[in-house]
Every structure is written in C-alpha cells, then in structure tokens.
Design a protein around this motif. Structure first.
Motif, PDB file in Angstrom:
ATOM      1  N   LEU A  45       1.281  -2.179  -4.067  1.00  0.00           N
ATOM      2  CA  LEU A  45       1.169  -1.001  -3.203  1.00  0.00           C
ATOM      3  C   LEU A  45      -0.285  -0.546  -3.075  1.00  0.00           C
ATOM      4  O   LEU A  45      -0.740  -0.188  -1.983  1.00  0.00           O
ATOM      5  CB  LEU A  45       2.028   0.137  -3.753  1.00  0.00           C
ATOM      6  N   ALA A  46      -1.009  -0.573  -4.183  1.00  0.00           N
ATOM      7  CA  ALA A  46      -2.420  -0.178  -4.141  1.00  0.00           C
ATOM      8  C   ALA A  46      -3.217  -1.139  -3.260  1.00  0.00           C
ATOM      9  O   ALA A  46      -4.090  -0.714  -2.488  1.00  0.00           O
ATOM     10  CB  ALA A  46      -3.001  -0.142  -5.548  1.00  0.00           C
ATOM     11  N   LEU A  47      -2.910  -2.428  -3.344  1.00  0.00           N
ATOM     12  CA  LEU A  47      -3.596  -3.419  -2.516  1.00  0.00           C
ATOM     13  C   LEU A  47      -3.299  -3.195  -1.035  1.00  0.00           C
ATOM     14  O   LEU A  47      -4.202  -3.272  -0.193  1.00  0.00           O
ATOM     15  CB  LEU A  47      -3.190  -4.834  -2.939  1.00  0.00           C
ATOM     16  N   GLU A  48      -2.053  -2.901  -0.704  1.00  0.00           N
ATOM     17  CA  GLU A  48      -1.704  -2.628   0.689  1.00  0.00           C
ATOM     18  C   GLU A  48      -2.411  -1.375   1.196  1.00  0.00           C
ATOM     19  O   GLU A  48      -2.870  -1.327   2.341  1.00  0.00           O
ATOM     20  CB  GLU A  48      -0.189  -2.474   0.831  1.00  0.00           C
ATOM     21  N   THR A  49      -2.546  -0.366   0.353  1.00  0.00           N
ATOM     22  CA  THR A  49      -3.250   0.860   0.736  1.00  0.00           C
ATOM     23  C   THR A  49      -4.718   0.566   1.010  1.00  0.00           C
ATOM     24  O   THR A  49      -5.282   1.045   2.001  1.00  0.00           O
ATOM     25  CB  THR A  49      -3.127   1.917  -0.380  1.00  0.00           C
ATOM     26  N   LYS A  51      -5.980  -2.296   1.910  1.00  0.00           N
ATOM     27  CA  LYS A  51      -6.056  -3.078   3.155  1.00  0.00           C
ATOM     28  C   LYS A  51      -5.955  -2.169   4.373  1.00  0.00           C
ATOM     29  O   LYS A  51      -6.700  -2.333   5.337  1.00  0.00           O
ATOM     30  CB  LYS A  51      -4.929  -4.121   3.204  1.00  0.00           C
ATOM     31  N   ARG A  52      -5.026  -1.195   4.347  1.00  0.00           N
ATOM     32  CA  ARG A  52      -4.886  -0.273   5.461  1.00  0.00           C
ATOM     33  C   ARG A  52      -6.152   0.557   5.652  1.00  0.00           C
ATOM     34  O   ARG A  52      -6.617   0.753   6.783  1.00  0.00           O
ATOM     35  CB  ARG A  52      -3.696   0.666   5.221  1.00  0.00           C
ATOM     36  N   GLN A  53      -6.718   1.042   4.551  1.00  0.00           N
ATOM     37  CA  GLN A  53      -7.946   1.825   4.644  1.00  0.00           C
ATOM     38  C   GLN A  53      -9.084   0.979   5.206  1.00  0.00           C
ATOM     39  O   GLN A  53      -9.881   1.452   6.021  1.00  0.00           O
ATOM     40  CB  GLN A  53      -8.334   2.378   3.276  1.00  0.00           C
ATOM     41  N   TYR A  54      -9.165  -0.284   4.787  1.00  0.00           N
ATOM     42  CA  TYR A  54     -10.196  -1.191   5.285  1.00  0.00           C
ATOM     43  C   TYR A  54     -10.041  -1.414   6.784  1.00  0.00           C
ATOM     44  O   TYR A  54     -11.019  -1.364   7.542  1.00  0.00           O
ATOM     45  CB  TYR A  54     -10.131  -2.513   4.525  1.00  0.00           C
ATOM     46  N   GLU A  55      -8.805  -1.634   7.241  1.00  0.00           N
ATOM     47  CA  GLU A  55      -8.554  -1.824   8.668  1.00  0.00           C
ATOM     48  C   GLU A  55      -8.904  -0.566   9.454  1.00  0.00           C
ATOM     49  O   GLU A  55      -9.474  -0.635  10.548  1.00  0.00           O
ATOM     50  CB  GLU A  55      -7.106  -2.225   8.904  1.00  0.00           C
ATOM     51  N   ASN A  56      -8.578   0.609   8.894  1.00  0.00           N
ATOM     52  CA  ASN A  56      -8.935   1.866   9.560  1.00  0.00           C
ATOM     53  C   ASN A  56     -10.446   2.035   9.643  1.00  0.00           C
ATOM     54  O   ASN A  56     -10.971   2.503  10.661  1.00  0.00           O
ATOM     55  CB  ASN A  56      -8.316   3.055   8.821  1.00  0.00           C
ATOM     56  N   LEU A  57     -11.149   1.676   8.578  1.00  0.00           N
ATOM     57  CA  LEU A  57     -12.608   1.768   8.602  1.00  0.00           C
ATOM     58  C   LEU A  57     -13.209   0.822   9.636  1.00  0.00           C
ATOM     59  O   LEU A  57     -14.154   1.182  10.343  1.00  0.00           O
ATOM     60  CB  LEU A  57     -13.188   1.461   7.217  1.00  0.00           C
ATOM     61  N   LEU A  58     -12.670  -0.390   9.727  1.00  0.00           N
ATOM     62  CA  LEU A  58     -13.157  -1.327  10.743  1.00  0.00           C
ATOM     63  C   LEU A  58     -12.903  -0.795  12.154  1.00  0.00           C
ATOM     64  O   LEU A  58     -13.770  -0.898  13.028  1.00  0.00           O
ATOM     65  CB  LEU A  58     -12.492  -2.698  10.571  1.00  0.00           C
ATOM     66  N   ALA A  59     -11.723  -0.219  12.366  1.00  0.00           N
ATOM     67  CA  ALA A  59     -11.416   0.337  13.685  1.00  0.00           C
ATOM     68  C   ALA A  59     -12.347   1.509  13.994  1.00  0.00           C
ATOM     69  O   ALA A  59     -12.849   1.630  15.121  1.00  0.00           O
ATOM     70  CB  ALA A  59      -9.956   0.782  13.732  1.00  0.00           C
TER      71      ALA A  59
END
Length: 169
Positions: A45-49, A51-59
């Motif tokens: 779950l922490a890894l998925e979180t 990843k989501r934060q990383y994708e949001n930062l890239l966007a």
C-alpha cells in the motif's frame, strides 16, 4: 539426528530474521506468518501511494512547464527617452524572420534616425539603438506600438494611425 538439529537451528534463524523484519514479538509461527503478510500488505500500500504521488508530481510538472511555455513572452520592446527627441530602444524577440529589416522600416516610417546600434542574434534577436526623432512630438508609447507591430506582436489596442510626420517636402 544432527540433520534435524541443523534444520531446527536454520528455521529458528529464519524466524528470528522474519520477526526483526516484521517488527513482531510473537514466538508462534502462525502469528509470525500473519504479521509478515500484514507487513507485506502495508508495504504494498505504501508503494502504491508513493507511485500515485510520483505520477501526480509528474503531471504537475508537465502542467507547469506547459503554462510557463504558454506564458513566456518572447517579444519585448523597451524604450527610454534620453533627451529631447532622443530615445534608447531595446528590442528582444525570437530568432528568425526579417526582424532587423522590419524594425528599420518602422524607424524610417516614424522618421527616426539611428545614431548608434548594436544587434545580436546569439540567443535570440536583440537590438539596442539610440534613435533621434526628426519630429519632436513622438512619444515613447507611439514608438513602442509601431515596433511591436513591426516584430509581429499584437498590441492590446486598436491599430493606431501611421506616422506621416516626416519632413515636409
């Protein structure tokens, strides 16, 4: 017999390592297995979180870069009045096109004589010139509007009248 002892020691060592990795104090194998599965689930779950934060930062980064490129103004005209009828003109814009020719034509239309000029095309087009007006009624705003039209930038105002104020012949 020695083989069983070695297996038991090996199993205890592995269980100890699992207890340390999962932060478990349980001595039972079943509860240790449960805590291990729970720990792995939490890590997933922490890894998925992350990843989501990383994708949001890239966007967000892509959006900021797009907005900066959109907002970035590449054409700029600055004019200072140095003396009576004398102006310091600085023009900055992108390379390409006939910028120098267009600017010189605009100077000619406004009856401005260029006394000194410096032009550079290293990182874009840059012109710095000292111009003297034959007609003393020219204003900084008038020159700015004409030069902005000459380099192709839309000024926010309606088309101003052309300058026919050259020498009366």
């Amino acid at each position: 017999m020695a083989c069983r002892v070695q297996k038991r020691i090996s199993l205890r060592r592995k269980l100890h390592i699992l207890r340390v990795l999962t932060y478990s104090n349980s001595a039972k194998r079943t509860s240790l297995a449960k805590s291990t599965v729970l720990r792995l689930y939490k890590l997933k779950l922490a890894l998925e979180t992350v990843k989501r934060q990383y994708e949001n930062l890239l966007a967000t980064r892509r959006e900021c870069v797009r907005l900066l490129n959109h907002v970035k103004e590449s054409k700029d005209v600055k004019i200072e009045k140095v003396g009576a009828g004398t102006f310091m003109v600085r023009v900055t814009c992108e390379k390409g096109g006939d910028n120098l020719v267009a600017i010189l034509k605009a100077f000619d239309e406004m009856c401005l004589d260029v006394q000194q000029a410096r032009v550079s095309c290293e990182n874009g087009f840059f012109l710095e010139a000292i111009a003297v007006a034959e007609d003393q009624t020219l204003d900084v705003r008038d020159i700015t509007e004409v030069l902005l039209k000459a380099i192709g930038k839309q000024s926010g105002e309606k088309d101003s009248q052309m300058f026919d104020k050259c020498c009366d012949s």
